[in-house]
Design a protein around this motif. Structure first.
Motif, PDB file in Angstrom:
ATOM      1  N   ALA A  71       0.828  -1.211   0.000  1.00 47.11           N
ATOM      2  CA  ALA A  71       0.000   0.000   0.000  1.00 47.11           C
ATOM      3  C   ALA A  71       0.860   1.257   0.000  1.00 47.11           C
ATOM      4  CB  ALA A  71      -0.935  -0.018   1.209  1.00 47.11           C
ATOM      5  N   GLY A  72       1.915   1.256   0.802  1.00 50.72           N
ATOM      6  CA  GLY A  72       2.798   2.412   0.859  1.00 50.72           C
ATOM      7  C   GLY A  72       3.544   2.640  -0.439  1.00 50.72           C
ATOM      8  N   GLY A 110       3.707   7.862  -8.692  1.00 51.98           N
ATOM      9  CA  GLY A 110       2.764   8.390  -9.665  1.00 51.98           C
ATOM     10  C   GLY A 110       2.760   7.599 -10.952  1.00 51.98           C
ATOM     11  N   THR A 111       3.591   6.570 -11.018  1.00 49.30           N
ATOM     12  CA  THR A 111       3.664   5.704 -12.201  1.00 49.30           C
ATOM     13  C   THR A 111       2.437   4.803 -12.250  1.00 49.30           C
ATOM     14  OG1 THR A 111       6.073   5.716 -12.134  1.00 49.30           O
ATOM     15  CG2 THR A 111       5.024   3.918 -13.343  1.00 49.30           C
ATOM     16  N   PRO A 112       1.816   4.641 -13.405  1.00 49.52           N
ATOM     17  CA  PRO A 112       0.662   3.747 -13.497  1.00 49.52           C
ATOM     18  C   PRO A 112       1.014   2.322 -13.061  1.00 49.52           C
ATOM     19  CG  PRO A 112       0.828   5.098 -15.464  1.00 49.52           C
ATOM     20  CD  PRO A 112       2.086   5.332 -14.693  1.00 49.52           C
ATOM     21  N   VAL A 113       0.137   1.749 -12.250  1.00 49.59           N
ATOM     22  CA  VAL A 113       0.326   0.397 -11.727  1.00 49.59           C
ATOM     23  C   VAL A 113      -0.931  -0.417 -12.013  1.00 49.59           C
ATOM     24  CG1 VAL A 113       0.623  -1.018  -9.642  1.00 49.59           C
ATOM     25  CG2 VAL A 113       1.904   1.131  -9.897  1.00 49.59           C
ATOM     26  N   VAL A 114      -0.740  -1.645 -12.447  1.00 53.63           N
ATOM     27  CA  VAL A 114      -1.836  -2.611 -12.554  1.00 53.63           C
ATOM     28  C   VAL A 114      -1.543  -3.736 -11.575  1.00 53.63           C
ATOM     29  CG1 VAL A 114      -3.056  -4.264 -14.011  1.00 53.63           C
ATOM     30  CG2 VAL A 114      -2.251  -2.095 -14.988  1.00 53.63           C
ATOM     31  N   VAL A 134      -5.627  -1.723  -1.476  1.00 49.05           N
ATOM     32  CA  VAL A 134      -4.335  -1.035  -1.552  1.00 49.05           C
ATOM     33  C   VAL A 134      -4.231  -0.158  -2.798  1.00 49.05           C
ATOM     34  CG1 VAL A 134      -3.153  -2.823  -0.238  1.00 49.05           C
ATOM     35  CG2 VAL A 134      -3.175  -2.951  -2.741  1.00 49.05           C
ATOM     36  N   ALA A 135      -5.224  -0.222  -3.680  1.00 49.05           N
ATOM     37  CA  ALA A 135      -5.180   0.545  -4.924  1.00 49.05           C
ATOM     38  C   ALA A 135      -5.372   2.028  -4.649  1.00 49.05           C
ATOM     39  CB  ALA A 135      -6.244   0.036  -5.889  1.00 49.05           C
ATOM     40  N   ARG A 136      -4.788   2.855  -5.530  1.00 44.87           N
ATOM     41  CA  ARG A 136      -4.930   4.299  -5.464  1.00 44.87           C
ATOM     42  C   ARG A 136      -5.324   4.807  -6.851  1.00 44.87           C
ATOM     43  NH1 ARG A 136      -4.798   2.736  -1.090  1.00 44.87           N
ATOM     44  NH2 ARG A 136      -3.606   3.470   0.711  1.00 44.87           N
ATOM     45  N   ALA A 171      -4.828   0.323 -11.161  1.00 46.99           N
ATOM     46  CA  ALA A 171      -5.985  -0.468 -11.569  1.00 46.99           C
ATOM     47  C   ALA A 171      -5.854  -1.881 -11.021  1.00 46.99           C
ATOM     48  CB  ALA A 171      -6.081  -0.517 -13.092  1.00 46.99           C
ATOM     49  N   THR A 172      -6.978  -2.543 -10.780  1.00 43.62           N
ATOM     50  CA  THR A 172      -6.965  -3.932 -10.330  1.00 43.62           C
ATOM     51  C   THR A 172      -7.716  -4.786 -11.343  1.00 43.62           C
ATOM     52  OG1 THR A 172      -8.974  -3.686  -8.977  1.00 43.62           O
ATOM     53  CG2 THR A 172      -6.853  -3.234  -7.913  1.00 43.62           C
ATOM     54  N   VAL A 173      -7.191  -5.985 -11.583  1.00 45.49           N
ATOM     55  CA  VAL A 173      -7.732  -6.872 -12.609  1.00 45.49           C
ATOM     56  C   VAL A 173      -7.747  -8.298 -12.083  1.00 45.49           C
ATOM     57  CG1 VAL A 173      -7.431  -7.796 -14.938  1.00 45.49           C
ATOM     58  CG2 VAL A 173      -6.810  -5.418 -14.460  1.00 45.49           C
ATOM     59  N   SER A 174      -8.832  -9.022 -12.346  1.00 46.70           N
ATOM     60  CA  SER A 174      -8.908 -10.445 -12.054  1.00 46.70           C
ATOM     61  C   SER A 174      -8.931 -11.205 -13.374  1.00 46.70           C
ATOM     62  CB  SER A 174     -10.165 -10.759 -11.238  1.00 46.70           C
ATOM     63  OG  SER A 174     -10.215 -12.125 -10.880  1.00 46.70           O
ATOM     64  N   LEU A 175      -8.037 -12.183 -13.510  1.00 48.68           N
ATOM     65  CA  LEU A 175      -7.907 -12.939 -14.754  1.00 48.68           C
ATOM     66  C   LEU A 175      -8.708 -14.242 -14.651  1.00 48.68           C
ATOM     67  CD1 LEU A 175      -4.063 -12.419 -15.264  1.00 48.68           C
ATOM     68  CD2 LEU A 175      -5.955 -11.108 -16.262  1.00 48.68           C
ATOM     69  N   PRO A 176      -9.775 -14.370 -15.411  1.00 49.99           N
ATOM     70  CA  PRO A 176     -10.687 -15.514 -15.273  1.00 49.99           C
ATOM     71  C   PRO A 176      -9.995 -16.858 -15.495  1.00 49.99           C
ATOM     72  CG  PRO A 176     -11.672 -13.801 -16.633  1.00 49.99           C
ATOM     73  CD  PRO A 176     -10.232 -13.421 -16.440  1.00 49.99           C
ATOM     74  N   GLY A 177     -10.339 -17.805 -14.611  1.00 51.93           N
ATOM     75  CA  GLY A 177      -9.917 -19.183 -14.788  1.00 51.93           C
ATOM     76  C   GLY A 177      -8.493 -19.503 -14.402  1.00 51.93           C
ATOM     77  N   LEU A 178      -7.720 -18.507 -13.930  1.00 48.02           N
ATOM     78  CA  LEU A 178      -6.305 -18.715 -13.647  1.00 48.02           C
ATOM     79  C   LEU A 178      -6.028 -18.662 -12.158  1.00 48.02           C
ATOM     80  CD1 LEU A 178      -4.835 -16.499 -16.512  1.00 48.02           C
ATOM     81  CD2 LEU A 178      -5.262 -18.962 -16.524  1.00 48.02           C
TER      82      LEU A 178
END
Length: 252
Positions: free
Chosen positions: A190-191, A197-201, A219-221, A225-232
């Motif tokens: 989180a910290g 300021g760099t884009p984070v996924v 922990v996202a700001r 962005a947060t992503v869930s990958l189906p089936g993995l």
């Protein structure tokens, strides 16, 4: 693709690095705890002419160990691989945290962290510290050492062999992993995200038991962005590299 031996900071420290492609941005691939650069083979096969570099992190595979481990020290050891002309850092689990430490280096356009465990209990940290203090087990046969290597890396059933993950030693075979790497401590994700300021996924496999969607969102700001990958699962980059490819801002 090939292995490159490097000298760092005026001392003999070999870092095994696999490389390929020529076109920017560079994709810097950082594996998880207990694994090696070879786990990225499925993804690198999809990158076409895009430049990429995948090191065995210190104390892993054929790279030399450090005398002590923190995420920041591991990041420092691979920082010279960042291309100031443009780099997308992709890290899995342990390597994802290392990648977040690189986020503000000149040239880093984005960081993709896959399967990073962001919530730790005192009990879990205590178990990791205990593992860090254990001597390497010597197995009489390579097959036994490899079975243990794949289990530690979470790759059992996904790959049949991780050649650089084991090493021959007096009396048999051992894991190439330096157990002291387990002692890196709480990652402070989180910290790290709040400070850049760099884009984070932050991505996870849908069935990854080490981190949940809710924990990633926690922990996202604004730049994350947060992503869930189906089936993995936890090793989504091995199970379904095409899904991970779609998250990379490389023009692929």
């Amino acid at each position: 693709m090939g292995d490159v031996g490097l000298r760092e900071a005026g001392r003999m420290t070999e870092l095994r690095v696999l490389r390929g492609g020529e076109q920017r941005p560079l994709v810097l691939l950082l594996h998880g705890l207990g694994a090696t650069a070879d786990v990225w083979a499925g993804l690198t096969a999809l990158l076409g002419d895009t430049s990429w570099a995948a090191p065995d992190l210190p104390g892993h595979g054929r790279s030399a160990p450090l005398d002590s481990y923190t995420f920041a020290r591991v990041a420092d050891s691979v920082a010279h691989l960042v291309d100031p002309g443009g780099t997308v850092v992709v890290g899995h689990s342990f390597g994802g945290v290392v990648g977040l430490h690189l986020a503000d280096l000149p040239g880093v356009r984005a960081v993709v962290g896959l399967g990073i465990k962001v919530a730790w209990t005192d009990e879990e940290l205590g178990r990791a510290a205990t593992l860090a203090g254990k001597e390497a087990v010597v197995f009489p046969a390579r097959e036994q050492a490899m079975a243990r290597c794949l289990k530690v890396a979470g790759l059992d059933g996904l790959v049949s062999d991780l050649d650089a993950g084991v090493a021959e030693t007096d009396g048999g075979w051992r894991l190439a992993l330096d157990n002291r790497a387990f002692g890196v401590g709480e990652p402070g994700v989180a910290g790290l995200i709040a400070a850049t300021g760099t884009p984070v996924v932050l991505a996870r496999g849908e069935h990854d038991s080490m981190v949940s969607d809710a924990q990633l969102r926690g922990v996202a700001r604004a730049t994350c962005a947060t992503v869930s990958l189906p089936g993995l699962g936890h090793n989504a980059h091995v199970e379904g590299p095409t899904a991970l490819l779609s998250l990379l801002p490389t023009g692929q």
